[in-house]
Each structure stands twice: as structure tokens, then as C-alpha cells.
Scaffold this active site. Structure first.
Site, short mmCIF file in Angstrom:
data_model
loop_
_atom_site.label_atom_id
_atom_site.label_comp_id
_atom_site.label_asym_id
_atom_site.label_seq_id
_atom_site.Cartn_x
_atom_site.Cartn_y
_atom_site.Cartn_z
N CYS A 88 -0.70 4.37 2.22
CA CYS A 88 -0.78 4.13 3.79
C CYS A 88 -0.53 2.76 4.12
O CYS A 88 0.71 2.67 4.06
CB CYS A 88 -2.25 4.89 4.45
SG CYS A 88 -3.67 3.79 3.43
N CYS A 91 0.85 -1.12 0.16
CA CYS A 91 -0.02 0.26 0.17
C CYS A 91 0.99 1.11 -0.03
O CYS A 91 1.53 1.44 1.09
CB CYS A 91 -1.02 0.08 1.18
SG CYS A 91 -1.88 1.43 1.27
#
Lengths: 196, 221
Positions: free
Chosen positions: A104, A101
Site C-alpha cells: 500500500c 511499501c
């Protein structure tokens, strides 16, 4: 940011925030403890390992898992926040999937729990979408040029679980013994599962 | 939103990878465990658990603080959410921390409550969308070159790049509007596949990359 903020130790900052919210009745100690215990003991990579071991030993289950990951994972009782829609990616001798990711720290909580520090590290988040082969090599997974590498950036609410290759020489192992071999990092795709 | 949180491919953050410790504790320090739970509960109080508002608060944590510790970043985002919603005054946490440290400080009075809200189509983020999809598997699509001033889930390294729709994903709440309480505005979502050379040039390592993109981010090539 002021110098005073810099000096604020995160543990003290947590204590301060918690006390302000307790006073206002917005948090309570029992709920805090429940959240912590849930992710310390009940929800973690041992769940994903059960999914993987079942897929290795039950071809029908594996088929269901690859077609509808959410439903097949729920068959084993695993669902909840950060697992609304699960997609399972199969690693094979010719295809290697790896998940990140970059924005985040999105991670499939019901099957893997909370992400480990390396998954949240800026070096991993920045590099793996640009030089995944170098990243994997640095962690000891040297993929030949004939192996196709597929990187998945988790940018929506879909969550990805990698189904690692079953290691050679494990034909006689039970589902439970197989689950014990499966590591968190292999289910993200940064390593392979080693034979016992 | 441009900033420290959008790290994909950014060489500023390149460096040696940390060691993988299979035995790593879920929460190596007690304060991290409490910060995890308290931040989730703070977001429940401040936004009724709007996940997109939480991510947008994380994006607004100043860079040095963002990079310092993971759960320190969560605590900072909790403070942003709580001050935005008028539950805590700016500086309230710092004042309380100093008081706990034995300093003689005057803690600020609570502000006027200002909790944002928006209608919701149900729990979670998946939504059924009646309107037809704009794209099909195999379509070539270009991601917008526009940098969003507010929250978005279009990473900077994908902007302006051409990829191929690889899979159709369930309709979802649009983070770009939901994070700002404008509305859920559910949209179709696609798994879009890019060749590494399209992203990083001809000298790139050989690999493909898929990223999940909301329909408004894309146009047909």
C-alpha cells in the site's frame, strides 16, 4: 465498474461523499479542516530532518536513536499514527538502506508526513524490491558494487526512517543549518544528502 | 489478497520512475486534501478506524480505479467501507454526484445499519504477547506458499521463499483476521531477510531485502 463511474470526476465524487456524511452527522467541517492543516503544516519531513540533524551532531542521541527509534524520536515530540514503532536505519559509506511499501503506502507519518507521489507510484513500489540499484541510479544515486544495498518492505506496523550520511564539508554547520539540508527522499533512502 | 495492490516485483507495473519534486505540495489539489480527511472520518464511522479493514477495502478497489489517482482510490475504499457497514446504499455517492451536477436523480434510501465490530485490546496495533516466540534471530524460515483469499500482509513475491530471521519485532494485531473483524489475534512479528537471488534468481542485482512477517506466515526450515 459502470461507465457512469468512469465519468465521475474525483473532485465531484469527494463533494458527493462529503455531503452525504455531513447530512448524517458523521463528519464535520472543523475536523476535516484540522486533519488537513495538521498534515499540510505541522507534520512533515521537517520533523524527520530535525531528528537526523540531532543524530549528526549528538553521538549519544544517535546511539539512542539506533537502539530505540520510537523513544528517541519521541524525545523531540514526534509520535502518533503511523509511527507506533519506529526503526532507524543508518546509511554509511558501505551500507545503503532504502524503504518501500509494496502492498500500500505505509510511511512514517510523525517524522515524514504524508508520502509524496513518487513513493506511491506503481513503478517505485514494483521495481525497488527487484532492482533497487537501477531505481537508485535512475534517480541519480549511483552506488558502487562494493556498497551493500538493503531494501526494507514495510509490511507490518513498524515504520522505518533512514538516517542518511552526513555530507562532507558540513563540520562547521549548526544543527539547524544541517536540518535544512536534509531532504525527504534521503530519509526514505532513494537519494543522499548533498553538501550545501 | 492477490490483486493490483500487491505490486512488489510485478513487471506489469515496471516503467520509468516519476520525477522527484522536493517542493511537491502535500495535497496538489483541494479535493485530495478533503478526500484524505473525509476517508479517515468515513472509516471512523464505518469501522471505528480499523486500519486493516481500510487496507482491505483499498485492495478491493477495481484495478482501473485503483491505478487512476491515489486519493480517488481512497474515496472508492471509503464507499466500500460505508456500504459494507450499512451507512450508505450502493450507488448513493454516484446518485448524489449526479444530483450535484444538476441531474434529476432519485437517491437511494439508507440501508439497514450493519456496522461490524470486534473486541479490542487497546489503541493502536502493538500488543504484548505472553506465549513464547516460535523463531529466534538467525533461524531459517520459509513463508507459506498459500495465497490468502482475504486480507494478508504477506506479499506474493515472498510466498514460498526462504529467508533468515534478522530481528524480533513487537507483537501486533494480525491483519488477516482484524481486517475481517474476526478478532485481533495478536501475533509475534519478525523482520525476515532475503537474499535477492532467493527472490529473483542468480542473475539478480546484488542486494538484501527485509520484510516484516507475522508468525503464522512462517515455518522453520
Amino acid at each position: 465498474m459502470t461507465d457512469a463511474d468512469d465519468a465521475l470526476d474525483p473532485a465531484l465524487r469527494e463533494e458527493a461523499l462529503e455531503s452525504l456524511l455531513l447530512e448524517r452527522g458523521l463528519v464535520d467541517t472543523a475536523t476535516i479542516e484540522t486533519f488537513i492543516r495538521t498534515y499540510e503544516t505541522a507534520v512533515g519531513p521537517m520533523n524527520g530532518a530535525k531528528v537526523v540533524a540531532k543524530a549528526w551532531t549528538d553521538p549519544d542521541y544517535k546511539q539512542r536513536l539506533l537502539v530505540d527509534g520510537t523513544a528517541a524520536i519521541a524525545e523531540l515530540g514526534f509520535k502518533g499514527p503511523q509511527g507506533e514503532h519506529m526503526v532507524v536505519l543508518e546509511n554509511t559509506p558501505s551500507v545503503h538502506n532504502v524503504v518501500v511499501c509494496t502492498l500500500c503506502s505505509c510511511y512514517p507519518w510523525p517524522v515524514l508526513g504524508l508520502p509524496p507521489s513518487w513513493y506511491k507510484d506503481p513503478a517505485y513500489r514494483s521495481r525497488v524490491v527487484r532492482e533497487p540499484r537501477a531505481v537508485l541510479r535512475e534517480w541519480g544515486t549511483d552506488l558502487g558494487p562494493d556498497v551493500e544495498v538493503r531494501v526494507h518492505d514495510s509490511s507490518s506496523e513498524v515504520r522505518y526512517l533512514v538516517l542518511p550520511e552526513r555530507p562532507a564539508g558540513t563540520e562547521s554547520l549548526s544543527e539547524e543549518d544541517l536540518a535544512a539540508l536534509v531532504t525527504r527522499d534521503a530519509m526514505v533512502g532513494v537519494t543522499k544528502v548533498a553538501a550545501p | 489478497m492477490d490483486g493490483v495492490a500487491d505490486m512488489g516485483g510485478d513487471t506489469r507495473f515496471f516503467g520509468p520512475l516519476p520525477r522527484i519534486d522536493p517542493e511537491e505540495a502535500v495535497f496538489p489539489h483541494e479535493w485530495e486534501a478533503r478526500a484524505f480527511a473525509v476517508t479517515l472520518l468515513a472509516n471512523r464511522a464505518a469501522t471505528s478506524s480499523n486500519l486493516h479493514a481500510f487496507r482491505h477495502a483499498l485492495e478491493r478497489v477495481p484495478e482501473r480505479e485503483y491505478l487512476a489517482t491515489y486519493y480517488g482510490r481512497w474515496l472508492a475504499s471509503a464507499e466500500i467501507l460505508l456500504t459494507d457497514s450499512g451507512i450508505l446504499a450502493p450507488g448513493a455517492v454516484e446518485a448524489r454526484a449526479r444530483a450535484l451536477r444538476g441531474e434529476n436523480v432519485t437517491e437511494p434510501a439508507d440501508p439497514e445499519p450493519n456496522k461490524p465490530s470486534m473486541p479490542t485490546g487497546g489503541g493502536g496495533n502493538l500488543r504484548t504477547i505472553e506465549s513464547p516466540r516460535a523463531f529466534a534471530v538467525g533461524d531459517r524460515v520459509r513463508a507459506t506458499s498459500d495465497a490468502a483469499a482475504g486480507h494478508t500482509r504477506l506479499p506474493a513475491y515472498i510466498r514460498g521463499r526462504v529467508g533468515t530471521v534478522a530481528a524480533l519485532l513487537p507483537g501486533q494485531v494480525l491483519p488477516d483476521t482484524a481486517a475481517h473483524f474476526i478478532g485481533e489475534d495478536p501475533r509475534h512479528v519478525y523482520s525476515v531477510e532475503y537474499d535477492a537471488r532467493e527472490l529473483w534468481g542468480e542473475e539478480s542485482e546484488s542486494f538484501s531485502l527485509t520484510v516484516d512477517l507475522f508468525e503464522p506466515y512462517l515455518e522453520k526450515v
